[in-house]
Design an enzyme around this catalytic site. Structure first.
Site, PDB file in Angstrom:
ATOM      1  N   GLY A   1      11.255  -4.226   3.419  1.00 34.92           N
ATOM      2  CA  GLY A   1      12.886  -4.585   2.786  1.00 34.92           C
ATOM      3  C   GLY A   1      13.298  -5.079   1.677  1.00 34.92           C
ATOM      4  O   GLY A   1      14.597  -5.475   1.513  1.00 34.92           O
TER       5      GLY A   1
ATOM      6  N   CYS B   1       0.227   2.611  11.403  1.00 33.08           N
ATOM      7  CA  CYS B   1       1.055   3.562  10.328  1.00 33.08           C
ATOM      8  C   CYS B   1       1.390   4.501  11.985  1.00 33.08           C
ATOM      9  O   CYS B   1       0.947   5.490  12.973  1.00 33.08           O
ATOM     10  CB  CYS B   1       0.135   4.698   9.887  1.00 33.08           C
ATOM     11  SG  CYS B   1       0.873   5.992   9.283  1.00 33.08           S
TER      12      CYS B   1
ATOM     13  N   SER C   1       0.917  -1.013  -0.145  1.00 29.67           N
ATOM     14  CA  SER C   1      -0.163   0.341  -0.406  1.00 29.67           C
ATOM     15  C   SER C   1       0.886   1.480   0.339  1.00 29.67           C
ATOM     16  O   SER C   1       1.764   1.094   0.569  1.00 29.67           O
ATOM     17  CB  SER C   1      -0.877  -0.367   1.216  1.00 29.67           C
ATOM     18  OG  SER C   1      -1.655   1.317   1.640  1.00 29.67           O
TER      19      SER C   1
ATOM     20  N   LYS D   1      -3.762   2.239  -1.738  1.00 31.71           N
ATOM     21  CA  LYS D   1      -3.268   3.154  -1.187  1.00 31.71           C
ATOM     22  C   LYS D   1      -4.347   3.381   0.076  1.00 31.71           C
ATOM     23  O   LYS D   1      -5.643   3.112  -0.613  1.00 31.71           O
ATOM     24  CB  LYS D   1      -3.436   4.243  -1.432  1.00 31.71           C
ATOM     25  CG  LYS D   1      -2.745   6.354  -0.963  1.00 31.71           C
ATOM     26  CD  LYS D   1      -1.379   5.859  -0.348  1.00 31.71           C
ATOM     27  CE  LYS D   1      -1.806   7.136   0.843  1.00 31.71           C
ATOM     28  NZ  LYS D   1      -0.261   6.751   1.772  1.00 31.71           N
TER      29      LYS D   1
HETATM   30  C1  LIG Z   1       5.286   6.732   0.630  1.00 35.42           C
HETATM   31  C2  LIG Z   1       4.591   5.802   1.376  1.00 35.42           C
HETATM   32  C3  LIG Z   1       3.790   5.788   1.790  1.00 35.42           C
HETATM   33  C4  LIG Z   1       3.600   4.482   2.096  1.00 35.42           C
HETATM   34  N1  LIG Z   1       1.799   4.475   2.758  1.00 35.42           N
HETATM   35  C5  LIG Z   1       0.450   3.360   3.017  1.00 35.42           C
HETATM   36  C6  LIG Z   1      -1.125   3.639   3.554  1.00 35.42           C
HETATM   37  O1  LIG Z   1      -1.271   4.334   3.217  1.00 35.42           O
HETATM   38  N2  LIG Z   1      -0.746   2.526   4.215  1.00 35.42           N
HETATM   39  C7  LIG Z   1       0.031   1.724   4.583  1.00 35.42           C
HETATM   40  O2  LIG Z   1      -0.856   0.499   5.398  1.00 35.42           O
HETATM   41  N3  LIG Z   1       0.968   1.457   4.147  1.00 35.42           N
HETATM   42  C8  LIG Z   1       1.834   2.343   3.691  1.00 35.42           C
HETATM   43  N4  LIG Z   1       3.227   2.309   3.380  1.00 35.42           N
HETATM   44  C9  LIG Z   1       4.117   1.690   4.074  1.00 35.42           C
HETATM   45  C10 LIG Z   1       4.642   0.573   2.787  1.00 35.42           C
HETATM   46  O3  LIG Z   1       2.665  -0.409   2.517  1.00 35.42           O
HETATM   47  C11 LIG Z   1       4.961  -1.296   3.682  1.00 35.42           C
HETATM   48  O4  LIG Z   1       4.498  -1.433   4.995  1.00 35.42           O
HETATM   49  C12 LIG Z   1       6.623  -0.574   4.040  1.00 35.42           C
HETATM   50  O5  LIG Z   1       7.255   0.422   3.126  1.00 35.42           O
HETATM   51  C13 LIG Z   1       7.074  -1.316   4.629  1.00 35.42           C
HETATM   52  O6  LIG Z   1       8.196  -1.957   3.340  1.00 35.42           O
HETATM   53  P1  LIG Z   1       9.471  -1.853   2.437  1.00 35.42           P
HETATM   54  O7  LIG Z   1      10.228  -1.932   3.340  1.00 35.42           O
HETATM   55  O8  LIG Z   1       8.938  -2.822   1.016  1.00 35.42           O
HETATM   56  O9  LIG Z   1       8.797  -0.255   1.710  1.00 35.42           O
HETATM   57  C14 LIG Z   1       3.257   3.273   2.519  1.00 35.42           C
HETATM   58  C15 LIG Z   1       5.269   3.370   2.762  1.00 35.42           C
HETATM   59  C16 LIG Z   1       5.254   4.667   1.560  1.00 35.42           C
HETATM   60  C17 LIG Z   1       7.229   4.428   1.948  1.00 35.42           C
END
Ligand SMILES: Cc1cc2nc3c(=O)[nH]c(=O)nc-3n(C[C@H](O)[C@H](O)[C@H](O)COP(=O)(O)O)c2cc1C
Length: 295
Positions: free
Chosen positions: A239, A125, A21, A43
């Site tokens: 990650g 969040c 998301s 999102k």
């Molecule tokens: C710019 C951005 C916006 C995000 N928006 C949401 C969101 O709206 N809802 C949510 O549950 N997680 C949100 N996340 C978290 C991601 O879905 C994910 O759980 C988190 O980035 C960890 O994964 P990664 O290390 O692969 O990025 C967001 C992350 C980023 C970087």
């Protein structure tokens, strides 16, 4: 033919690779063949529009991103009219990420989500003042929100857990008891960036949520801990950069994974990861992903 299919509870996915998301949008359809994905999580949507946090909202670190978006979105009515029809055209499984500032708001939004593969409940969040990880840190609240959401929808419910807890097993158990079909482990980790000009925290809300390679071993450990304590399907998130990370999550106990920040660096990562998974399984003589965990 290598079979990448995986099961999340009663839900069959053609492969374990989901887009997380908040990290992708419709322009990515020009680059990624969405039909090849296991699914996407949209999102976050709340019942009412939310402005999000003042800028700056995102910056890079040496090994990841840190964001303070604050769940900006235009609310459910806009989502239903403008976004949902486009999501349905993607040709992949759609999971709607929802959040609310109270149990009532979670109930309201959950009751309105229809005709998708499932709901992901964001109680983790770190970038909002009401709800968010405050809910996700309290096992009683995790239970109550999950139960409330499950009472409003027949769709499979996934609870996205906060990593900012001492015992993630407890919150995973609370989600299970509340009726969750699966948990996502885990959301971003709170972190700080200092702006050298002002000598103050860069973000107005002081902290942001750290994502990307820096958090992979931490999130992977969360998956491992849950797997060893709670009987519930787990979606690994945090990650992931390549197919080896996906395999690590799978062996640690995840049944599916979410790709997040990597999409910003390499929009082709989801497809490369799928291709490389197929190659690796073939080289090792596995016919399907499930065999990886067979002794
Ligand atoms: C710019 C951005 C916006 C995000 N928006 C949401 C969101 O709206 N809802 C949510 O549950 N997680 C949100 N996340 C978290 C991601 O879905 C994910 O759980 C988190 O980035 C960890 O994964 P990664 O290390 O692969 O990025 C967001 C992350 C980023 C970087």
């Amino acid at each position: 033919m290598i079979d990448l299919s995986t099961k999340l509870g009663s839900l069959e996915l053609q492969n374990p690779v989901l887009l997380a998301s908040g990290v992708w949008d419709f322009p990515y359809t020009k680059i990624i063949d969405f039909k090849r994905l296991g699914g996407v999580i949209c999102k976050g949507v709340s019942p009412f529009p939310k402005e999000g946090n003042p800028p700056p909202r995102i910056t890079e670190t040496h090994c990841g991103l840190i964001n303070s978006i604050g769940l900006e979105n235009k609310g459910f009515d806009y989502f239903e009219c403008e976004i949902l029809p486009e999501l349905k055209k993607l040709g992949t499984k759609i999971f709607v990420n929802i959040f609310g500032e109270s149990i009532e708001e979670f109930k309201e939004i959950a009751s309105k989500i229809k005709e998708v593969a499932g709901v992901e409940v964001n109680i983790s969040c770190p970038n909002v003042s009401k709800g968010g990880e405050k809910f996700g840190k309290d096992p009683k609240m995790v239970f109550s929100i999950t139960k409330a959401v499950c009472g409003e929808t027949d769709l499979p419910v996934i609870v996205k857990l906060s990593p900012s807890v001492e015992n993630i097993e407890e919150t995973a158990q609370a989600a299970k008891e509340g009726g969750a079909m699966a948990v996502t482990a885990s959301n971003t980790f709170p972190g700080l960036v200092i702006d050298l000009e002002s000598k103050r925290p860069l973000f107005k809300r002081i902290t942001g949520g750290l994502s990307g390679p820096a958090i992979k071993p931490l999130a992977l450990y969360n998956v491992y801990r849950i797997k060893n304590a709670v009987d519930i399907p787990i979606i690994g998130s945090g990650g992931i950069s390549d197919y080896k990370d996906v395999l690590e999550y799978f062996i640690a106990g995840a049944s599916a994974v979410q790709l997040g920040s990597i999409i910003f660096n390499n929009p082709l990562a989801p497809i490369e990861i799928l291709d490389n998974l197929i190659c690796w399984l073939g080289e090792k003589g596995y016919k399907n992903l499930k065999d990886v965990n067979k002794k």
